[in-house]
Design a protein around this motif. Structure first.
Motif, PDB file in Angstrom:
ATOM      1  N   VAL A  58       0.854  -1.184   0.000  1.00 12.85           N
ATOM      2  CA  VAL A  58       0.000   0.000   0.000  1.00 12.85           C
ATOM      3  C   VAL A  58       0.888   1.232   0.000  1.00 12.85           C
ATOM      4  N   LEU A  59       0.583   2.164  -0.881  1.00 15.12           N
ATOM      5  CA  LEU A  59       1.265   3.447  -0.927  1.00 15.12           C
ATOM      6  C   LEU A  59       0.233   4.490  -0.515  1.00 15.12           C
ATOM      7  N   ILE A  60       0.520   5.224   0.553  1.00 17.31           N
ATOM      8  CA  ILE A  60      -0.413   6.222   1.066  1.00 17.31           C
ATOM      9  C   ILE A  60       0.129   7.611   0.770  1.00 17.31           C
ATOM     10  N   ASP A  61      -0.631   8.398   0.037  1.00 19.99           N
ATOM     11  CA  ASP A  61      -0.270   9.779  -0.264  1.00 19.99           C
ATOM     12  C   ASP A  61      -1.048  10.670   0.697  1.00 19.99           C
ATOM     13  N   LEU A  62      -0.374  11.249   1.668  1.00 23.03           N
ATOM     14  CA  LEU A  62      -1.031  12.068   2.687  1.00 23.03           C
ATOM     15  C   LEU A  62      -1.047  13.547   2.329  1.00 23.03           C
ATOM     16  N   HIS A  63      -0.668  13.890   1.121  1.00 23.36           N
ATOM     17  CA  HIS A  63      -0.673  15.277   0.679  1.00 23.36           C
ATOM     18  C   HIS A  63      -2.083  15.852   0.816  1.00 23.36           C
ATOM     19  N   GLY A  64      -2.197  16.939   1.542  1.00 26.51           N
ATOM     20  CA  GLY A  64      -3.479  17.605   1.690  1.00 26.51           C
ATOM     21  C   GLY A  64      -4.343  17.079   2.812  1.00 26.51           C
ATOM     22  N   LEU A  65      -3.901  16.024   3.489  1.00 25.63           N
ATOM     23  CA  LEU A  65      -4.684  15.484   4.600  1.00 25.63           C
ATOM     24  C   LEU A  65      -4.636  16.467   5.760  1.00 25.63           C
ATOM     25  N   PRO A  66      -5.793  16.819   6.329  1.00 27.20           N
ATOM     26  CA  PRO A  66      -5.773  17.757   7.448  1.00 27.20           C
ATOM     27  C   PRO A  66      -5.171  17.095   8.693  1.00 27.20           C
ATOM     28  N   SER A  67      -4.762  17.895   9.654  1.00 27.47           N
ATOM     29  CA  SER A  67      -4.248  17.380  10.904  1.00 27.47           C
ATOM     30  C   SER A  67      -5.329  16.586  11.616  1.00 27.47           C
ATOM     31  N   LEU A  68      -4.943  15.440  12.174  1.00 29.93           N
ATOM     32  CA  LEU A  68      -5.896  14.586  12.864  1.00 29.93           C
ATOM     33  C   LEU A  68      -5.616  14.605  14.352  1.00 29.93           C
ATOM     34  N   GLY A  69      -6.673  14.733  15.147  1.00 32.01           N
ATOM     35  CA  GLY A  69      -6.539  14.626  16.588  1.00 32.01           C
ATOM     36  C   GLY A  69      -6.470  13.169  17.002  1.00 32.01           C
ATOM     37  N   LEU A  70      -6.209  12.908  18.270  1.00 27.62           N
ATOM     38  CA  LEU A  70      -6.113  11.531  18.750  1.00 27.62           C
ATOM     39  C   LEU A  70      -7.397  10.739  18.533  1.00 27.62           C
ATOM     40  N   ASP A  71      -8.532  11.349  18.781  1.00 24.00           N
ATOM     41  CA  ASP A  71      -9.804  10.651  18.579  1.00 24.00           C
ATOM     42  C   ASP A  71      -9.996  10.241  17.123  1.00 24.00           C
ATOM     43  N   GLU A  72      -9.565  11.069  16.204  1.00 22.44           N
ATOM     44  CA  GLU A  72      -9.741  10.788  14.775  1.00 22.44           C
ATOM     45  C   GLU A  72      -8.760   9.743  14.277  1.00 22.44           C
ATOM     46  N   GLN A  73      -7.668   9.551  14.964  1.00 31.07           N
ATOM     47  CA  GLN A  73      -6.668   8.585  14.532  1.00 31.07           C
ATOM     48  C   GLN A  73      -7.047   7.151  14.897  1.00 31.07           C
ATOM     49  N   PHE A  74      -7.962   6.993  15.834  1.00 30.87           N
ATOM     50  CA  PHE A  74      -8.308   5.632  16.290  1.00 30.87           C
ATOM     51  C   PHE A  74      -9.692   5.252  15.923  1.00 30.87           C
TER      52      PHE A  74
END
Length: 65
Positions: free
Chosen positions: A49-65
């Motif tokens: 898997v290649l993940i392009d995170l360009h443009g991804l907004p900052s994620l808080g801890l709740d959003e990461q899990f």
């Protein structure tokens, strides 16, 4: 269905490339899509898997899990 993600799959190399895409504000659908991608990897449907995170907004801890 992958919401908020643009995906490309190369079947000959079992490579999945995906990139953040934001047609609708909010991250709820993006989280659902990330879980779907994780499931593909866990099932060995894709080998890489290649993940392009360009443009991804900052994620808080709740959003990461």
């Amino acid at each position: 269905m992958l919401h908020n993600i643009q995906a490309q799959y190369a079947s000959d190399s079992f490579l999945l490339r995906f990139q953040w895409y934001r047609p609708v504000p909010g991250l709820a659908r993006f989280q659902i899509s990330m879980n779907a991608v994780a499931q593909l990897v866990e099932q060995h449907t894709v080998a890489s898997v290649l993940i392009d995170l360009h443009g991804l907004p900052s994620l808080g801890l709740d959003e990461q899990f």
